[in-house]
Design a protein around this motif. Structure first.
Motif, PDB file in Angstrom:
ATOM      1  N   HIS A  37       0.820  -1.220   0.000  1.00 43.02           N
ATOM      2  CA  HIS A  37       0.000   0.000   0.000  1.00 43.02           C
ATOM      3  C   HIS A  37       0.855   1.273   0.000  1.00 43.02           C
ATOM      4  O   HIS A  37       0.372   2.337  -0.395  1.00 43.02           O
ATOM      5  CB  HIS A  37      -0.939   0.022   1.211  1.00 43.02           C
ATOM      6  CG  HIS A  37      -2.085  -0.931   1.101  1.00 43.02           C
ATOM      7  ND1 HIS A  37      -3.059  -0.822   0.130  1.00 43.02           N
ATOM      8  CD2 HIS A  37      -2.415  -2.023   1.843  1.00 43.02           C
ATOM      9  CE1 HIS A  37      -3.951  -1.790   0.276  1.00 43.02           C
ATOM     10  NE2 HIS A  37      -3.581  -2.536   1.303  1.00 43.02           N
ATOM     11  N   ASP A  38       2.098   1.186   0.436  1.00 46.54           N
ATOM     12  CA  ASP A  38       2.980   2.350   0.400  1.00 46.54           C
ATOM     13  C   ASP A  38       3.023   2.986  -0.983  1.00 46.54           C
ATOM     14  O   ASP A  38       3.138   4.216  -1.117  1.00 46.54           O
ATOM     15  CB  ASP A  38       4.416   1.946   0.771  1.00 46.54           C
ATOM     16  CG  ASP A  38       4.702   2.038   2.250  1.00 46.54           C
ATOM     17  OD1 ASP A  38       3.755   2.012   3.049  1.00 46.54           O
ATOM     18  OD2 ASP A  38       5.894   2.110   2.610  1.00 46.54           O
ATOM     19  N   PHE A  39       2.959   2.153  -2.012  1.00 48.01           N
ATOM     20  CA  PHE A  39       3.137   2.633  -3.378  1.00 48.01           C
ATOM     21  C   PHE A  39       1.814   2.879  -4.103  1.00 48.01           C
ATOM     22  O   PHE A  39       1.816   3.158  -5.304  1.00 48.01           O
ATOM     23  CB  PHE A  39       4.004   1.645  -4.160  1.00 48.01           C
ATOM     24  CG  PHE A  39       5.442   1.642  -3.709  1.00 48.01           C
ATOM     25  CD1 PHE A  39       6.342   2.565  -4.209  1.00 48.01           C
ATOM     26  CD2 PHE A  39       5.889   0.723  -2.771  1.00 48.01           C
ATOM     27  CE1 PHE A  39       7.664   2.571  -3.786  1.00 48.01           C
ATOM     28  CE2 PHE A  39       7.210   0.719  -2.346  1.00 48.01           C
ATOM     29  CZ  PHE A  39       8.101   1.655  -2.857  1.00 48.01           C
ATOM     30  N   ASP A  40       0.687   2.769  -3.399  1.00 51.69           N
ATOM     31  CA  ASP A  40      -0.607   3.031  -4.035  1.00 51.69           C
ATOM     32  C   ASP A  40      -0.678   4.420  -4.671  1.00 51.69           C
ATOM     33  O   ASP A  40      -1.090   4.544  -5.829  1.00 51.69           O
ATOM     34  CB  ASP A  40      -1.741   2.870  -3.021  1.00 51.69           C
ATOM     35  CG  ASP A  40      -2.073   1.419  -2.720  1.00 51.69           C
ATOM     36  OD1 ASP A  40      -1.599   0.521  -3.460  1.00 51.69           O
ATOM     37  OD2 ASP A  40      -2.813   1.176  -1.748  1.00 51.69           O
ATOM     38  N   PRO A  41      -0.313   5.498  -3.941  1.00 54.04           N
ATOM     39  CA  PRO A  41      -0.459   6.822  -4.555  1.00 54.04           C
ATOM     40  C   PRO A  41       0.386   6.997  -5.813  1.00 54.04           C
ATOM     41  O   PRO A  41      -0.072   7.591  -6.799  1.00 54.04           O
ATOM     42  CB  PRO A  41      -0.007   7.777  -3.436  1.00 54.04           C
ATOM     43  CG  PRO A  41      -0.189   7.016  -2.169  1.00 54.04           C
ATOM     44  CD  PRO A  41       0.120   5.603  -2.532  1.00 54.04           C
ATOM     45  N   LEU A  42       1.617   6.493  -5.798  1.00 58.05           N
ATOM     46  CA  LEU A  42       2.486   6.629  -6.955  1.00 58.05           C
ATOM     47  C   LEU A  42       1.944   5.822  -8.131  1.00 58.05           C
ATOM     48  O   LEU A  42       1.921   6.303  -9.278  1.00 58.05           O
ATOM     49  CB  LEU A  42       3.902   6.173  -6.601  1.00 58.05           C
ATOM     50  CG  LEU A  42       4.966   6.366  -7.682  1.00 58.05           C
ATOM     51  CD1 LEU A  42       5.155   7.844  -7.996  1.00 58.05           C
ATOM     52  CD2 LEU A  42       6.286   5.738  -7.243  1.00 58.05           C
ATOM     53  N   ALA A  43       1.501   4.597  -7.864  1.00 55.94           N
ATOM     54  CA  ALA A  43       0.942   3.768  -8.931  1.00 55.94           C
ATOM     55  C   ALA A  43      -0.325   4.390  -9.508  1.00 55.94           C
ATOM     56  O   ALA A  43      -0.548   4.355 -10.725  1.00 55.94           O
ATOM     57  CB  ALA A  43       0.657   2.359  -8.403  1.00 55.94           C
ATOM     58  N   ASP A  44      -1.152   4.983  -8.659  1.00 54.26           N
ATOM     59  CA  ASP A  44      -2.367   5.637  -9.152  1.00 54.26           C
ATOM     60  C   ASP A  44      -2.035   6.785 -10.100  1.00 54.26           C
ATOM     61  O   ASP A  44      -2.752   7.029 -11.078  1.00 54.26           O
ATOM     62  CB  ASP A  44      -3.201   6.170  -7.977  1.00 54.26           C
ATOM     63  CG  ASP A  44      -3.848   5.062  -7.164  1.00 54.26           C
ATOM     64  OD1 ASP A  44      -3.922   3.918  -7.659  1.00 54.26           O
ATOM     65  OD2 ASP A  44      -4.262   5.335  -6.019  1.00 54.26           O
ATOM     66  N   GLN A 167      -1.083  12.861   4.069  1.00 51.24           N
ATOM     67  CA  GLN A 167      -1.223  11.918   2.956  1.00 51.24           C
ATOM     68  C   GLN A 167      -0.942  10.474   3.375  1.00 51.24           C
ATOM     69  O   GLN A 167      -1.428   9.540   2.740  1.00 51.24           O
ATOM     70  CB  GLN A 167      -0.292  12.311   1.805  1.00 51.24           C
ATOM     71  CG  GLN A 167      -0.663  13.614   1.114  1.00 51.24           C
ATOM     72  CD  GLN A 167       0.085  14.799   1.712  1.00 51.24           C
ATOM     73  OE1 GLN A 167       0.382  14.790   2.908  1.00 51.24           O
ATOM     74  NE2 GLN A 167       0.380  15.796   0.896  1.00 51.24           N
ATOM     75  N   ALA A 168      -0.146  10.289   4.423  1.00 53.21           N
ATOM     76  CA  ALA A 168       0.225   8.940   4.862  1.00 53.21           C
ATOM     77  C   ALA A 168      -0.680   8.406   5.966  1.00 53.21           C
ATOM     78  O   ALA A 168      -0.417   7.327   6.495  1.00 53.21           O
ATOM     79  CB  ALA A 168       1.674   8.935   5.351  1.00 53.21           C
ATOM     80  N   ALA A 169      -1.742   9.124   6.313  1.00 56.10           N
ATOM     81  CA  ALA A 169      -2.537   8.763   7.491  1.00 56.10           C
ATOM     82  C   ALA A 169      -3.119   7.353   7.395  1.00 56.10           C
ATOM     83  O   ALA A 169      -3.081   6.584   8.367  1.00 56.10           O
ATOM     84  CB  ALA A 169      -3.653   9.789   7.692  1.00 56.10           C
ATOM     85  N   ALA A 170      -3.679   6.990   6.248  1.00 58.58           N
ATOM     86  CA  ALA A 170      -4.306   5.670   6.129  1.00 58.58           C
ATOM     87  C   ALA A 170      -3.274   4.554   6.273  1.00 58.58           C
ATOM     88  O   ALA A 170      -3.516   3.566   6.978  1.00 58.58           O
ATOM     89  CB  ALA A 170      -5.026   5.552   4.788  1.00 58.58           C
ATOM     90  N   GLN A 171      -2.124   4.711   5.634  1.00 56.94           N
ATOM     91  CA  GLN A 171      -1.082   3.694   5.747  1.00 56.94           C
ATOM     92  C   GLN A 171      -0.501   3.655   7.152  1.00 56.94           C
ATOM     93  O   GLN A 171      -0.204   2.570   7.675  1.00 56.94           O
ATOM     94  CB  GLN A 171       0.015   3.949   4.707  1.00 56.94           C
ATOM     95  CG  GLN A 171       1.141   2.940   4.695  1.00 56.94           C
ATOM     96  CD  GLN A 171       0.720   1.534   4.280  1.00 56.94           C
ATOM     97  OE1 GLN A 171      -0.431   1.132   4.435  1.00 56.94           O
ATOM     98  NE2 GLN A 171       1.674   0.774   3.767  1.00 56.94           N
ATOM     99  N   PHE A 249       7.522   9.130  -1.650  1.00 55.42           N
ATOM    100  CA  PHE A 249       6.567   8.672  -2.664  1.00 55.42           C
ATOM    101  C   PHE A 249       5.176   8.454  -2.080  1.00 55.42           C
ATOM    102  O   PHE A 249       4.172   8.523  -2.785  1.00 55.42           O
ATOM    103  CB  PHE A 249       7.070   7.387  -3.333  1.00 55.42           C
ATOM    104  CG  PHE A 249       7.429   6.312  -2.348  1.00 55.42           C
ATOM    105  CD1 PHE A 249       6.489   5.444  -1.847  1.00 55.42           C
ATOM    106  CD2 PHE A 249       8.740   6.200  -1.899  1.00 55.42           C
ATOM    107  CE1 PHE A 249       6.831   4.473  -0.925  1.00 55.42           C
ATOM    108  CE2 PHE A 249       9.098   5.224  -0.980  1.00 55.42           C
ATOM    109  CZ  PHE A 249       8.143   4.366  -0.489  1.00 55.42           C
ATOM    110  N   LEU A 250       5.099   8.182  -0.782  1.00 55.60           N
ATOM    111  CA  LEU A 250       3.822   8.008  -0.084  1.00 55.60           C
ATOM    112  C   LEU A 250       3.304   9.327   0.458  1.00 55.60           C
ATOM    113  O   LEU A 250       2.099   9.611   0.387  1.00 55.60           O
ATOM    114  CB  LEU A 250       4.008   6.993   1.057  1.00 55.60           C
ATOM    115  CG  LEU A 250       2.873   6.852   2.077  1.00 55.60           C
ATOM    116  CD1 LEU A 250       1.610   6.316   1.413  1.00 55.60           C
ATOM    117  CD2 LEU A 250       3.306   5.931   3.227  1.00 55.60           C
ATOM    118  N   GLU A 251       4.196  10.143   0.991  1.00 53.63           N
ATOM    119  CA  GLU A 251       3.789  11.354   1.694  1.00 53.63           C
ATOM    120  C   GLU A 251       3.659  12.579   0.785  1.00 53.63           C
ATOM    121  O   GLU A 251       2.884  13.488   1.077  1.00 53.63           O
ATOM    122  CB  GLU A 251       4.792  11.645   2.804  1.00 53.63           C
ATOM    123  CG  GLU A 251       4.879  10.537   3.843  1.00 53.63           C
ATOM    124  CD  GLU A 251       5.976  10.800   4.850  1.00 53.63           C
ATOM    125  OE1 GLU A 251       5.722  11.579   5.783  1.00 53.63           O
ATOM    126  OE2 GLU A 251       7.089  10.258   4.673  1.00 53.63           O
TER     127      GLU A 251
END
Length: 278
Positions: A37-44, A167-171, A249-251
């Motif tokens: 899940h760390d890379f979800d935002p970048l992949a999106d 931005q990292a709150a959910a993770q 990349f997550l934050e």
């Protein structure tokens, strides 16, 4: 675009690998205690141009346990067999923390197009002070392994420092919820960080691969100033900093994505860099 998940057995370990996107492969290696899940935002943001291949380390996320203790060298050993099993050729590698150290070890003996180190382990030169610091953290996580009642609240506070941004709150919540389960892995990992062989300076100097060092400058655990001497040893290195705690990349995914695209475009455009990674 949906992600696909695959379990691959490597050295008696069931590793979960999640793939999302299409295009040039990007091998994503997480920090200790983190998951895909760390890379979800970048992949999106970039799934229309790159395929993000996200590895979950043993005992993390959906991966099974390992029979060997945690270390960057062990994770690099698993990559030796995992990357061919995934049919990845000359990927770009993004590694965060222990994932950065494992990626650096892997890139020192395997062809990669480029290496992105995000607050990477292995860059602080070994000293008695470093060994003491790592033993302190290992003792903290050993308390979690013993299920000390106070560990949970302190672990939550610790992760407020590690991943401080909104931005990292959910993770961050996912990691904190798994704090007791992750404690043995974190204890083993921190014990390994305090050994002389954890310092990867000699590999950095010999690495003939383009390296982008992406640093979250609010990191309290791995300060950039302690890593600068080793970063300066990369032959083809560049450094960027971001307003983040440990995982830019997550934050700060939008800012990171913009600079990652620049790095990838440079890899594609430069014949010298293509030769260096062949």
């Amino acid at each position: 675009m949906t992600a696909s998940e695959r379990m691959i057995r490597i050295d008696d370990v069931e590793l979960c690998v999640e793939r999302k996107g299409r295009g040039e492969p990007v091998l994503c290696l997480t920090a200790l205690g983190h998951d895909a899940h760390d890379f979800d935002p970048l992949a999106d943001l970039l799934a229309d141009r790159f395929e993000f291949v996200r590895v979950e380390w043993p005992g993390h996320g959906r991966s099974g346990p390992d029979t060997k203790p945690v270390s960057a060298a062990r994770y690099a050993e698993l990559l030796d067999r995992l990357v061919p099993a995934l049919n990845l050729e000359n990927p770009v590698v993004i590694g965060n923390s222990i994932g950065g150290a494992a990626g650096l070890i892997y890139a020192s003996s395997h062809p990669v197009r480029g290496l992105v180190l995000c607050n990477s382990g292995g860059l602080v030169e070994f000293s008695p002070e470093v060994a003491r610091f790592c033993r302190l953290f290992a003792r903290f996580f050993a308390a979690g392994e013993r299920r000390a009642f106070w560990y949970g609240p302190l672990f939550a506070l610790y992760y407020r420092m590690v991943l401080p941004t909104r931005q990292a709150a959910a993770q961050r919540r996912r990691i904190v919820a798994a704090g007791y389960r992750l404690a043995p892995l974190l204890r083993q990992g921190w014990a390994s960080f305090g050994r002389p062989e954890a310092y990867l300076g000699p590999l950095a100097e010999s690495l003939d691969v383009p390296v982008w060092v992406s640093w979250a400058r609010r990191d309290k655990i791995i300060p950039l100033d302690r890593c600068r001497p080793t970063i300066a040893r990369f032959r083809h290195g560049r450094l960027s900093t971001f307003d983040a705690g440990h995982s830019a990349f997550l934050e700060q995914p939008e800012a990171f994505a913009r600079e990652f695209v620049v790095f990838a475009d440079d890899l594609a455009a430069s014949p010298r860099l293509r030769v260096a990674t062949s």
